[in-house]
Scaffold this motif. Structure first.
Motif, short mmCIF file in Angstrom:
data_model
loop_
_atom_site.label_atom_id
_atom_site.label_comp_id
_atom_site.label_asym_id
_atom_site.label_seq_id
_atom_site.Cartn_x
_atom_site.Cartn_y
_atom_site.Cartn_z
N GLN A 137 0.84 -1.19 0.00
CA GLN A 137 0.00 0.00 0.00
C GLN A 137 0.88 1.24 0.00
O GLN A 137 1.98 1.22 0.56
N THR A 138 0.40 2.29 -0.62
CA THR A 138 1.10 3.57 -0.69
C THR A 138 2.57 3.38 -1.06
O THR A 138 3.47 3.95 -0.46
N ASN A 139 2.81 2.50 -2.05
CA ASN A 139 4.15 2.22 -2.53
C ASN A 139 5.07 1.64 -1.45
O ASN A 139 6.29 1.78 -1.51
N VAL A 140 4.48 1.01 -0.47
CA VAL A 140 5.23 0.38 0.60
C VAL A 140 4.86 -1.10 0.65
O VAL A 140 3.69 -1.47 0.52
N GLN A 141 5.89 -1.92 0.82
CA GLN A 141 5.68 -3.36 0.93
C GLN A 141 5.74 -3.76 2.40
O GLN A 141 6.67 -3.38 3.13
N ILE A 142 4.74 -4.51 2.85
CA ILE A 142 4.66 -4.95 4.25
C ILE A 142 5.02 -6.43 4.30
O ILE A 142 4.38 -7.26 3.65
N THR A 143 6.05 -6.75 5.08
CA THR A 143 6.58 -8.11 5.12
C THR A 143 6.60 -8.64 6.54
O THR A 143 6.97 -7.92 7.48
N LYS A 144 6.22 -9.90 6.70
CA LYS A 144 6.37 -10.59 7.97
C LYS A 144 7.61 -11.47 7.88
O LYS A 144 7.72 -12.31 6.99
N THR A 145 8.55 -11.27 8.81
CA THR A 145 9.80 -12.02 8.78
C THR A 145 9.67 -13.32 9.57
O THR A 145 8.74 -13.51 10.35
N ALA A 146 10.65 -14.21 9.39
CA ALA A 146 10.62 -15.52 10.04
C ALA A 146 10.75 -15.41 11.56
O ALA A 146 10.29 -16.28 12.29
N SER A 201 3.21 5.44 5.00
CA SER A 201 4.43 6.06 4.47
C SER A 201 4.59 7.45 5.08
O SER A 201 3.61 8.18 5.23
N PHE A 202 5.84 7.79 5.43
CA PHE A 202 6.14 9.12 5.96
C PHE A 202 6.67 10.06 4.87
O PHE A 202 7.00 11.21 5.15
N ALA A 203 6.76 9.57 3.63
CA ALA A 203 7.49 10.29 2.58
C ALA A 203 6.96 11.69 2.31
O ALA A 203 7.74 12.61 2.05
N SER A 204 5.67 11.89 2.37
CA SER A 204 5.10 13.19 2.03
C SER A 204 4.82 14.06 3.25
O SER A 204 4.21 15.12 3.13
N LEU A 205 5.28 13.65 4.43
CA LEU A 205 4.93 14.34 5.67
C LEU A 205 6.11 15.13 6.23
O LEU A 205 7.27 14.74 6.09
#
Length: 377
Positions: A137-146, A201-205
Motif C-alpha cells: 500500500q502507498t508504494n510500501v511493501q509490508i513483510t512478515k519475517t521468520a 508512508s512518511f514520505a510526504s509528511l
C-alpha cells in the motif's frame, strides 16, 4: 484416550519417570473419566467391583510367586484416583461437580500475537499470516519475517507516491507482543495489550507522527528534518532520533516516559506544559503535572528484556501486569492489603510458576479457575 496405556503411565508416575507430556495425558484421562461418571451410586458400585478384582489379582500373583509390590503400588495409585473421584461426587450433586484438586492445563506467557488493520479496513492476524509479503500500500511493501517482525520497505519499481495518505494500526492483545519496523526505519517493540497507529508512508509528511495506547519501546531512526512524535492520551513526546520507553495504559494512573539515549521533549496535553528529558531520566505525567526524576532503567526496561521486576509496587499494579501478559482476569476476594511487592521473575515462566513465586514472597494466596485468577489473603 482409547489407546492410552493408563497402567503404564501410573507405573511410571510412581517411579518418577513420567514426562510432562505423559503426565498431562494422564491428568486429562483422569478428568475425562470423572466427568463421564453419571452418578455417585454408579461410581461406588464400580469401585467395589474393582476392589474385588484387585484382591483376586493379588491372590493369583501370590500363588504364581511373581513380584507383587510393584503391581500393588500401581493398583493403589489407581484406587487413589478413583477414591478421589468418589470424594468429589459424594460431596457434590451430579449436576454441580467441582474438581478442585486437579492440576489443570497451565497458562503460557505472552507470545508473538498481533493484528494489523490496513487503511482500507482489512484486518490481518499476524500470528496466522505466512512469512513474506502480506500486503502492499502507498508504494510500501509490508513483510512478515521468520523471526516474527513486521517490516515496512519502499516497494521496488514504483515511481512517485500515492496522493492518499493511509494509516495502519497494529494491536497486540492480552497475552501478545510484537516487533515492527516502521516505514522510516524506526524499530518498535510492543508490550501486551497495546496498539500503535501510524502512516503507511512518511514520505510526504513534514513530521513522523504516531499514536500509542499501552506500552512500547522505540528506537527512532535519525532524521533531523522530520521530527518523530508519539502521541498518547495525556502527552506527546517529540524526538529527532533516540531510544525511549513509554508506558501509557488506560488502566494505569500515570504515563511514564523513560529515556535511554538522546533527548526528548515531553508535553502534558492536559496542562500544556513541557519538559526536556536527558538519558537516565523518567517523566511521570499525572493530571496537569509533569514530574522528572532519575529512572530505574532495569525496572522500566524489564519487560523488553524478558523479566518482571517489581520494586515496591502495589499488589494490584503487579496483577494488572500479570493480567495483560497472561491474558487472565483478576478477581480479589477478602481484604487484600499486600503492598511493596519486591521480586524479579522471568516473563518466560508459566502462570503457575509466577504465582508460586509471588505467594512465597508476599504471603498471599492465588487460585486459578480457567483464565480467572482469584487473589486471596
Amino acid at each position: 484416550m482409547k489407546n492410552l496405556d493408563v497402567k503404564s503411565l501410573i507405573e511410571r508416575y510412581n517411579n518418577g519417570t513420567l514426562s510432562d507430556e505423559e503426565r498431562a495425558m494422564l491428568e486429562s484421562w483422569y478428568i475425562s473419566e470423572v466427568r463421564s461418571i453419571k452418578d455417585y451410586q454408579g461410581l461406588e458400585e464400580n469401585l467395589v467391583k474393582l476392589d474385588q478384582n484387585f484382591m483376586h489379582i493379588i491372590g493369583g500373583e501370590e500363588k504364581k510367586g511373581s513380584k507383587l509390590w510393584p503391581r500393588v503400588a500401581v493398583a493403589a495409585s489407581f484406587f487413589a484416583v478413583l477414591g478421589l473421584s468418589l470424594y468429589f461426587y459424594s460431596s457434590k450433586s451430579p449436576d454441580k461437580v467441582e474438581i478442585t484438586n486437579v492440576e489443570l492445563a497451565d497458562i503460557n506467557p505472552a507470545g508473538n500475537k498481533a493484528y494489523l488493520t490496513l487503511g482500507n479496513g482489512k484486518r490481518i492476524a499476524l500470528t496466522d499470516a505466512s512469512n513474506g509479503t502480506i500486503a502492499e500500500q502507498t508504494n510500501v511493501q509490508i513483510t512478515k519475517t521468520a523471526d516474527g517482525q513486521l517490516v515496512y520497505t519502499i516497494a521496488e519499481n514504483k515511481s512517485g507516491f500515492s496522493s492518499t495518505l493511509e494509516y495502519n494500526t497494529i494491536e497486540t492483545p492480552n497475552g501478545g507482543r510484537y516487533e515492527i519496523v516502521l516505514p522510516d526505519g524506526t524499530h518498535v517493540w510492543m508490550n501486551a495489550a497495546s496498539s500503535l497507529k501510524y502512516p503507511a508512508s512518511f514520505a510526504s509528511l513534514k513530521e513522523r507522527r504516531v499514536e500509542l495506547l499501552g506500552e512500547a519501546y522505540f528506537q527512532v531512526a535519525k532524521d533531523r528534518l522530520h521530527p518523530f512524535i508519539v502521541k498518547t492520551t495525556h502527552q506527546e513526546v517529540k524526538v529527532l532520533g533516540t531510544h525511549f520507553n513509554i508506558n501509557s495504559y488506560a488502566d494505569e494512573p500515570e504515563t511514564k516516559t523513560t529515556l535511554l539515549e538522546g533527548s526528548v521533549n515531553v508535553t502534558n496535553l492536559n496542562g500544556r506544559n513541557s519538559k526536556i528529558l536527558t538519558p537516565g531520566q523518567q517523566s511521570i505525567v499525572k493530571g496537569g503535572d509533569i514530574k522528572i526524576g532519575d529512572a530505574d532503567i532495569d525496572q522500566a526496561m524489564s519487560w523488553k528484556k524478558g523479566d518482571f521486576v517489581f520494586v515496591g509496587e502495589d499488589l494490584k499494579a503487579v496483577m494488572r501486569q500479570v493480567a495483560r501478559w497472561y491474558d487472565v482476569e483478576i478477581e480479589y476476594q477478602g481484604t487484600i492489603s499486600s503492598s511493596g511487592v519486591v521480586s524479579t521473575i522471568s516473563r518466560t515462566k508459566k502462570l503457575s510458576q509466577l504465582l508460586k513465586a509471588l505467594e512465597k514472597n508476599q504471603g498471599i494466596h492465588f487460585k486459578v479457575e480457567g483464565r480467572r485468577v482469584l487473589v486471596m489473603p
